[in-house]
Every structure is written in structure tokens, then in C-alpha cells.
Design an enzyme around this catalytic site. Structure first.
Site, PDB file in Angstrom:
ATOM      1  N   GLU A 125     -58.418  39.832  86.423  1.00  0.00           N
ATOM      2  CA  GLU A 125     -59.232  39.394  85.287  1.00  0.00           C
ATOM      3  C   GLU A 125     -59.693  37.939  85.425  1.00  0.00           C
ATOM      4  O   GLU A 125     -60.780  37.589  84.950  1.00  0.00           O
ATOM      5  CB  GLU A 125     -58.455  39.568  83.969  1.00  0.00           C
ATOM      6  N   MET A 132     -55.885  17.752  99.019  1.00  0.00           N
ATOM      7  CA  MET A 132     -56.000  16.607  98.124  1.00  0.00           C
ATOM      8  C   MET A 132     -54.620  16.100  97.713  1.00  0.00           C
ATOM      9  O   MET A 132     -54.397  14.878  97.603  1.00  0.00           O
ATOM     10  CB  MET A 132     -56.824  16.959  96.892  1.00  0.00           C
ATOM     11  N   PHE A 185     -46.686  47.201  72.498  1.00  0.00           N
ATOM     12  CA  PHE A 185     -46.888  47.184  73.945  1.00  0.00           C
ATOM     13  C   PHE A 185     -48.233  46.542  74.292  1.00  0.00           C
ATOM     14  O   PHE A 185     -49.260  46.885  73.716  1.00  0.00           O
ATOM     15  CB  PHE A 185     -46.835  48.618  74.491  1.00  0.00           C
TER      16      PHE A 185
END
Length: 581
Positions: free
Chosen positions: A52, A480, A114
Site C-alpha cells: 500500500e 548520507m 478484526f
């Protein structure tokens, strides 16, 4: 005329009515009802991502490259929380996206059901607005408002959370013909009195700088910026989020200011007597130690968001409005001043800052061990792919080098995570950009650390015919962080060695995802390798550039330091030449 349908069908019809062409998402229990009518939509293409977070960054990439609202979709609980990073990223960088999430049935909300998460509460601080819908009749109105809010004013993310029972229930579809949001009326037209005051300050100034932020790109105001800069002949600096707002090849462009900005850009802000700040928020990465930033300057601050004006620095002239309208109005007002013989004289100032630009031009040291300089790779990539390509960067050294060594001529060709600094942004953002602009050449410039966070979206690209190209700047480190350990932690390299020259084999990994994998570790082979990747357009390409581990990003202002303490290279601290004052 109303029409009976399920809440899910109403959602899909609403997305179609909002003009949505692409949704990036993953189905799951609570959002599953929406996926059934989505399958029948002839207007909306759904792209099944592998995570996602990838859906959220793809929506961001789509939005940033096209200027349209990006859309992502996820189920409740972990599906929704996996969107949080992308929503925070979009919020920080003012990217217009709409996230649709499923929620547990309304009767179960608050019971720790749930896959239940209070995603509205979780995202309240990182969205422009959000909704929880439990009545299917509210879906069209909420979707219409969400897209309007995301795209107007200062753009940003909006979340619409819809309970499963609302998606399953019967309702009537009514698309609102017009929207009336009493508490939401963004000011777009600037006040004429402030425009005139700003024009007067510009003509009176001796050392003005146009300090340009990403809001200029969001507003589509690059042509108006060019007109103002050319009329006034004022030097321009473009922040990390504004790269491409003003052509790098224009002599007035001093480059990027900030922690890793050019000496000329940083120095111009420090020595200016007037900042004309447009669409920028005086971010700490630009200002350094705030109390010592631009100490000699009066400030004109123009922004669509009144909350940004004066937030960090006192402002002489505040201008609230759309950047495009502000720049156009300033040009007219300044021309009027010129017509009355009140043109500013900035010749000495231009000579001074152009001298810094020439003396402290961007450069880098070649590695003494004959290994590959990462800056050279990115410099050649920009030269070969050209200014019409789109470049999406991850976060870290490669991001700064991509901002420094690629010449940007056009807006919306530079995509990166500026405010949040999200590792893993590049691959899914490049994917979203390529979906939105399928004819464009899209390069993800990624680091080996970033790439290992979201490279699973290569599968999405292969399956869905999204042939992005990835320039993997592989220094086998969290580069970095390693640079900071070199400079500030006595070269104690705690947990920054990724061993990416050994594990994984990125060429094999690319091939496992159905992409083409290439490798380059020699400067002599860089051009040919890039050109080979450019010639492959039927699948994704990953080029593993194995580069020098200890290359550093210069110039640099250490975090929390004054911009006056900028280092051009490790042992070189430039001094501002004030001989003309």
C-alpha cells in the site's frame, strides 16, 4: 435523476464522475465490496500494487508529474496504516491525492474488531481533510468534496474512509452539481495594495533575490515566473521542490539553496537586501539556523496558504494568493514602475552573485582508486536522457546529486520526497509518473538503501507494462548517514554498511521481476550502459551502478548551523565578497 445501486457502485460512479482514470491499490476485506463494481468500470484502470505504501507514492508520482489528483485505495487496518507514510509525504510536499480506505462495519467501529484502525484519527494531522462515511447516501458528496479540496488552494492529501456496510447497502446516486463549503474558500487573487507595495520594494532594492518554492510548480506558474525574472533581471534560486520551475540554463538561475545548495544560491540569500519568496515555506533545510538566515533582507512572502506567511520569518509584505496570479500581477505592477522611470539597478549585484556562481561552480573529485564517481553517473544520465525526461529520486546522497547534476528546464520533471524525506519513494513514484505520462521517459534515481524498501513494485511495472528505468546508485551503504558519520562521528560507521555489492545481486533481482538487469562499474562504460537502457522500452530496466563508497555531497551546511558556515568542499569555506558595498 437518481439511480438505485449499492454504496460500492456509487463509489465507483463517483470516482468516474470526478474524472479518475487510474487507481493504485490492493483489495482486502473491508474494501472488497468496492472491487466488484470497479472490475466493470470502463473508465477507471486499477493497478494492483505489491504494497500500500507503493500505492500512495504511485498516486503522488502520478499527481506530481501530471498535475491531476492521484488516487490510491486500501482496506482497513494495516492496509490503511500502510498508506500513512505516503499521506504524510503528500502533506509535507503539497501533493494532491485522494486515498479511499475501507473500514469495518459501522456497528463494529470502536470494538477493536478484526483489522480495525482509526485511520481518520491517525491521519488527522497529515491530511488536508478526511472523512468517515457510514451512510451510503453520503458517498458522492464526500468524494466530490475530497477531490475539490485536494486540488484547490494549497494542494494536499484527503482521505475518505468508508465502512463496509455503507459499501454494501443500497442507496441512490446523486452527484452534486456544485459544492458549497462555507469554511473552505481559498484566496487566489492577491490584494492590489500589497502587489503595489511589493513592486515598490523591488524597485528600491539593490540586492533582490527571487526565492522560489514548489508552490510555483503546483500553480503552473513557471511562465509567469520567467516573465517577471526577465523583466526585472533579478537572480533566481529554486528550492529542492522547485527544480524545473525556472530553467537551469537561464543565466539568472543561481541554482538550489539550502543544506546542499550552491554557494551562489546560499550566498545570495545571505547577502540579499530583499527576498521575493513565492510558494515557499522557509524550510529549515533552506534557512539553516533561522536567526542568521538572510539577516540583511526585507521579505516579500507570497503563498496560497496564509498560515505559512510569517510562520518562520517576519515579513515586510505578505501576499496571499495563487502564485500564478501573484507573479502576473507583480509583473504588471513592476512594468508600470519601469514605465515611470523607476527600474531597479541590480547590475553590480548580478555581477557579484554571478562571480560566486563561476568561482564556486558545482563539481566533484574523481575517486583516487579508479572506482566510479556517482556524480558522474548522474551527470551523464541527465545529459543523455535530456530535459524532457522525468526524474524521480529516492532520499539521500543520490537525491542531492540528482538535484545538483541534472539540468532541469521544465516543471514537473523532478519528483522527490522533499519535506518528509521518505526512503523508498522513487520506484513507485516513477511508476505513477509513467502511468500518467506513458510517452515520457521516466528514470528512478535510487540508492541501494531506498531501492530495497519498495523494489517489489518492479513486479507491478512488469505485469502492467509500465517500463520505468532505474539508475541504482549502489555505494553499498546508507550513504548520507555514512557521510554524517564521517564528518561528525569520527568515522564510526555504525550500521550503515548494507553490503549491497554482494547481497542482493540486483541484476538477478531485476531479472526475477521480469525486468532487464544491467551492471556498470566503470566510467568508460557509463554512456553505453545508459544508452542501452534508453533503448529498452518494452519492460522495466534496472542499472546497478556500483559507485565509490566515500563520495560526499558538497556544498554542505551542517544541520543547525548558519548558512554563513557553508562548506564548498571539506576543507574550503567560501567567503562572501562584500567589496562592492
Amino acid at each position: 435523476m437518481s439511480e438505485k445501486m449499492t454504496g460500492s457502485a456509487s463509489l465507483v460512479r463517483s470516482l468516474e464522475s470526478a474524472g479518475v482514470e487510474v487507481v493504485f491499490g490492493i483489495p482486502g476485506g473491508a474494501i472488497l465490496p468496492a472491487y466488484d463494481p470497479l472490475m466493470d468500470s470502463e473508465k477507471i484502470r486499477h493497478i494492483l500494487v505489491r504494497h500500500e505504501q507503493g500505492a500512495g507514492h504511485a498516486a503522488e508520482g502520478y499527481a506530481t508529474a501530471t498535475g491531476r489528483v492521484g488516487v490510491c485505495m486500501a482496506t482497513s487496518g494495516p492496509g490503511a496504516t500502510n498508506l500513512v507514510t505516503a499521506l504524510a509525504d503528500a502533506h509535507m510536499d503539497s501533493v494532491p491525492i485522494v486515498a479511499i480506505t475501507g473500514q469495518v462495519a459501522s456497528r463494529a467501529i470502536g470494538t477493536d474488531a478484526f483489522q480495525e484502525a482509526d485511520i481518520r484519527g491517525i491521519t488527522f494531522p497529515i491530511t488536508k481533510h478526511n472523512y468517515l462515511i457510514t451512510d451510503p447516501a453520503d458517498i458522492p458528496q464526500a468524494i466530490a468534496e475530497a477531490f475539490h479540496i485536494a486540488a484547490t488552494g494549497r494542494p494536499g492529501p484527503v482521505l475518505v474512509d468508508i465502512s463496509k456496510d455503507a459499501l454494501q447497502a443500497q442507496t441512490e446516486f446523486h452527484w452534486p452539481e456544485k459544492l458549497d463549503l462555507p469554511g473552505y474558500k481559498p484566496t487566489t487573487k492577491p490584494h492590489n495594495r500589497q502587489i503595489k507595495q511589493a513592486a515598490r520594494l523591488i524597485t528600491e532594492a539593490k540586492r533582490p533575490v527571487l526565492y522560489i518554492g514548489g508552490g510555483v510548480i503546483k500553480a503552473g506558474a513557471a511562465p509567469e515566473l520567467a516573465m517577471l525574472a526577465e523583466l526585472a533581471q533579478i537572480p533566481v534560486v529554486t528550492t529542492l521542490m522547485a527544480r524545473g520551475a525556472f530553467p537551469d540554463t537561464n543565466p539568472l538561475n543561481l541554482g538550489m539553496p539550502g543544506m546542499h545548495g550552491t554557494v551562489a544560491a546560499v550566498g545570495s540569500l545571505q547577502e540579499a537586501d530583499l527576498l521575493i519568496a513565492v510558494g515557499t515555506r522557509f524550510d529549515d533545510r533552506v534557512t539553516g539556523e533561522l536567526s542568521s538566515f538572510a539577516p540583511k533582507a526585507r521579505i516579500i512572502h507570497a503563498d496560497i496558504d496564509p498560515a505559512e506567511i510569517g510562520k518562520n520569518k517576519p515579513v515586510e509584505v505578505p501576499i496571499v494568493g495563487d502564485a500564478r496570479e501573484i507573479l502576473a500581477a507583480l509583473t504588471v505592477a513592476l512594468q508600470s514602475q519601469h514605465d515611470r522611470g523607476n527600474a531597479g539597478d541590480y547590475a553590480a549585484w548580478r555581477s557579484r552573485v554571478f562571480g560566486w556562481k563561476q568561482t564556486y561552480s558545482l563539481g566533484y573529485d574523481e575517486p583516487t582508486d579508479n572506482s566510479l564517481a556517482p556524480q558522474y553517473v548522474i551527470e551523464r544520465l541527465g545529459a543523455i536522457a535530456g530535459p524532457d525526461a522525468i526524474y524521480a529520486a529516492g532520499v539521500g546522497q543520490h537525491q542531492m546529486w540528482a538535484a545538483q547534476f541534472v539540468e532541469y528546464e521544465n516543471p514537473r520533471t523532478w519528483l522527490n520526497s522533499g519535506g518528509l524525506g521518505t526512503m523508498g519513494y522513487a520506484v513507485p513514484a516513477a511508476m505513477g509518473a509513467k502511468v500518467g505520462l506513458p510517452d515520457a521517459v521516466v528514470w528512478a534515481v535510487d540508492g541501494d538503501g531506498c531501492f530495497q524498501m519498495t523494489n517489489q513494485e518492479l513486479a507491478t511495472c512488469t505485469i502492467n507494462d509500465i517500463p520505468i528505468k532505474v539508475a541504482l546508485i549502489n555505494n553499498s551503504s546508507l550513504g548520507m548517514v555514512r557521510q554524517w558519520q564521517t564528518l561528525f562521528y569520527a568515522e564510526r560507521y555504525s550500521n550503515t554498511d548494507l553490503q549491497s555489492h554482494e547481497f542482493p545481486d540486483f541484476v538477478k533481482l531485476a531479472e526475477a521481476y521480469g525486468a532487464v538487469g544491467l551492471r556498470c562499474d566503470s566510467a568508460a562504460d557509463v554512456d553505453a550502459t545508459i544508452e542501452k537502457a534508453m533503448a529498452i522500452n518494452d519492460r522495466p530496466v534496472v542499472v546497478d551502478f556500483r559507485v565509490h563508497r566515500d563520495a560526499m555531497v558538497w556544498p554542505m551546511v551542517a544541520a543547525g548551523s548558519s548558512n554563513d558556515e557553508i562548506k564548498y568542499a571539506r576543507d574550503i569555506a567560501p567567503k562572501w565578497d562584500a567589496s562592492d558595498e
